[in-house]
Write an enzyme that holds these catalytic residues in place. Structure first.
Site, PDB file in Angstrom:
ATOM      1  N   TYR A  40     -30.996 -27.792   3.513  1.00 55.05           N
ATOM      2  CA  TYR A  40     -30.209 -26.967   2.591  1.00 55.05           C
ATOM      3  C   TYR A  40     -30.924 -26.803   1.252  1.00 55.05           C
ATOM      4  O   TYR A  40     -31.166 -25.686   0.794  1.00 55.05           O
ATOM      5  CB  TYR A  40     -28.826 -27.585   2.372  1.00 55.05           C
ATOM      6  CG  TYR A  40     -28.155 -27.080   1.112  1.00 55.05           C
ATOM      7  CD1 TYR A  40     -27.885 -25.730   0.944  1.00 55.05           C
ATOM      8  CD2 TYR A  40     -27.805 -27.953   0.074  1.00 55.05           C
ATOM      9  CE1 TYR A  40     -27.288 -25.249  -0.217  1.00 55.05           C
ATOM     10  CE2 TYR A  40     -27.210 -27.490  -1.087  1.00 55.05           C
ATOM     11  CZ  TYR A  40     -26.957 -26.148  -1.226  1.00 55.05           C
ATOM     12  OH  TYR A  40     -26.375 -25.683  -2.376  1.00 55.05           O
ATOM     13  N   THR A  78     -28.525 -24.588  -7.132  1.00 51.20           N
ATOM     14  CA  THR A  78     -27.914 -25.916  -7.086  1.00 51.20           C
ATOM     15  C   THR A  78     -28.826 -26.949  -7.731  1.00 51.20           C
ATOM     16  O   THR A  78     -30.056 -26.770  -7.768  1.00 51.20           O
ATOM     17  CB  THR A  78     -27.648 -26.320  -5.614  1.00 51.20           C
ATOM     18  OG1 THR A  78     -27.242 -27.694  -5.554  1.00 51.20           O
ATOM     19  CG2 THR A  78     -28.900 -26.153  -4.760  1.00 51.20           C
ATOM     20  N   ASP A  79     -28.232 -28.052  -8.177  1.00 50.69           N
ATOM     21  CA  ASP A  79     -29.036 -29.154  -8.703  1.00 50.69           C
ATOM     22  C   ASP A  79     -29.824 -29.870  -7.605  1.00 50.69           C
ATOM     23  O   ASP A  79     -30.785 -30.591  -7.894  1.00 50.69           O
ATOM     24  CB  ASP A  79     -28.167 -30.154  -9.461  1.00 50.69           C
ATOM     25  CG  ASP A  79     -27.018 -30.733  -8.646  1.00 50.69           C
ATOM     26  OD1 ASP A  79     -26.881 -30.390  -7.448  1.00 50.69           O
ATOM     27  OD2 ASP A  79     -26.248 -31.538  -9.205  1.00 50.69           O
ATOM     28  N   GLU A  80     -29.469 -29.645  -6.352  1.00 50.27           N
ATOM     29  CA  GLU A  80     -30.124 -30.367  -5.258  1.00 50.27           C
ATOM     30  C   GLU A  80     -31.586 -29.964  -5.075  1.00 50.27           C
ATOM     31  O   GLU A  80     -32.353 -30.681  -4.434  1.00 50.27           O
ATOM     32  CB  GLU A  80     -29.343 -30.191  -3.955  1.00 50.27           C
ATOM     33  CG  GLU A  80     -27.957 -30.816  -4.018  1.00 50.27           C
ATOM     34  CD  GLU A  80     -27.280 -30.919  -2.663  1.00 50.27           C
ATOM     35  OE1 GLU A  80     -27.985 -31.196  -1.675  1.00 50.27           O
ATOM     36  OE2 GLU A  80     -26.057 -30.721  -2.597  1.00 50.27           O
ATOM     37  N   LYS A  87     -32.653 -23.462  -0.613  1.00 48.12           N
ATOM     38  CA  LYS A  87     -32.257 -22.975  -1.926  1.00 48.12           C
ATOM     39  C   LYS A  87     -33.447 -22.948  -2.881  1.00 48.12           C
ATOM     40  O   LYS A  87     -33.594 -22.030  -3.695  1.00 48.12           O
ATOM     41  CB  LYS A  87     -31.130 -23.835  -2.499  1.00 48.12           C
ATOM     42  CG  LYS A  87     -29.786 -23.645  -1.814  1.00 48.12           C
ATOM     43  CD  LYS A  87     -29.243 -22.231  -1.961  1.00 48.12           C
ATOM     44  CE  LYS A  87     -28.807 -21.915  -3.373  1.00 48.12           C
ATOM     45  NZ  LYS A  87     -28.171 -20.564  -3.473  1.00 48.12           N
TER      46      LYS A  87
END
Length: 361
Positions: A164, A138-140, A168
């Protein structure tokens, strides 16, 4: 021929990928492994249930023996790893599940892949089996951007800000380590926020759509000006396909929508499009009689501002230049075409999403 093990294949992005792959490569075999937690829905795979090249296994990626058994039984040569806990609000309330699935689960898969594809052939004096382990991230993991900051690239320093995104980020590092240390043939993709069919109704776009149909409040965190880059889910599947075909081993590729929107602007747009749908199609008023605001062309009146969530990142944006130049990646859907397809799918797929809302909107 590829024989794919798709983890989390009954989830939102995973299911769309499975549909895409079997339609694009009908000669390939796809084995789906999914624990069917709250966001995994076997009904998302019902259109392909009779496809002879599709197999479903109900199980957990943390069960390394199960994973090994699937790789061995079906001669899997490609793993596409979607399985993850992904809702930020849930990670704030209960981070343990995110550590378990996203970190320990990913490590379980890596161990099984290394054993079957590298270690056992070497023990027999043979070369490692041809294989690929593709990890979907994810970009997060890159953290937060200011309004004028350049978009994330693959070289952006990791700075996760929620349980989260931290989980990741850890899984991304494990995949990288297994490539550099053991020679596992890996690739990773970091994507923007996805939207489209089969999206669990707690996420922003499907939540807004389904709430409008029941005259339910449309909750907006803070001032609603948080910005996200949105990617139509089938464009994401196409991007992963290109990474599998052309991606360099050990590399990461950003897959973005080149499509930044503030949350409040997305909600306003959906309200306008839902008003339009009800105005142009009188049958919708009969199908969804509780949608009185949409029927009257006033869906925007449902917008309600609520207290912002803890540690809410203000902006994400992906720069997909590397994917474009190396892979030929480019989104095919604009946000306008993609969101219209999404709205039409939800309006025509009540049997899929209604049980997930427990009929209590």
């Amino acid at each position: 021929m590829k024989i794919l093990l798709v983890t989390g294949g009954a989830g939102f992005i995973g299911a769309n990928f499975v549909h895409y792959w079997l339609a694009t490569y009908p000669q390939d075999k796809v084995i789906v492994l999914d624990a069917l937690t709250y966001a995994g829905n076997i009904e998302s795979l019902s259109p392909i249930k009779d496809n002879k090249n599709y197999t479903f296994c109900h199980g957990n990626i943390c069960d390394t023996q199960l994973v090994e058994g699937l790789i061995e039984k079906y001669k899997v040569n490609t793993i596409v790893h979607f399985a993850a806990e992904s809702h930020v609000d849930r990670s704030i309330e209960g981070p343990d599940a995110f550590i378990e699935t996203n970190i320990i689960g990913t490590h379980s898969l890596l161990k099984a892949a290394k054993k079957l594809w590298i270690d056992e052939p070497k023990a027999k004096g043979e070369s490692p089996l041809e294989h690929r382990f593709h990890h979907v991230s994810t970009d997060e993991v890159y953290g937060d951007l200011g309004p004028q900051d350049p978009a994330f690239t693959e070289n952006t320093q990791y700075a996760p800000s929620s349980p989260y995104s931290a989980s990741k980020a850890a899984s991304d590092h494990l995949v990288r380590a297994y490539h550099h240390t053991y020679g596992l043939e890996t690739t990773t993709s970091n994507c923007s926020n996805n939207y489209g069919s089969y999206h669990f109704p707690e996420k922003l776009i499907p939540l807004v759509l389904t709430n409008i149909l029941f005259d339910k409040a449309l909750p907006i965190y803070g001032n609603g000006k948080q910005i996200r880059d949105w990617l139509y889910v089938t464009d994401h599947a196409r991007g992963i396909d290109l990474v599998l075909q052309k991606g360099r081993l050990g590399e990461c590729y950003n897959i973005g929508g080149i499509n930044e929107w503030a949350n409040i602007d997305i909600v306003n747009l959906i309200c306008e499009l839902m008003n339009e749908q009800f105005s142009n199609n009188p049958e919708l008023s009969k199908k969804y009689p509780q949608a009185t605001k949409a029927i009257d062309g006033k869906s925007q009146e449902l917008i309600t501002y609520v207290t912002d969530r803890a540690g809410h990142d203000q902006r994400y944006a992906i720069n997909p230049t590397k994917s474009n130049e190396e892979l030929g990646y480019k989104p095919q859907e604009s946000f306008e075409t993609g969101i219209r397809k999404t709205i039409e799918w939800y309006l025509n797929s009540q049997d899929w999403w209604m049980p997930l809302t427990k009929g209590s909107k």
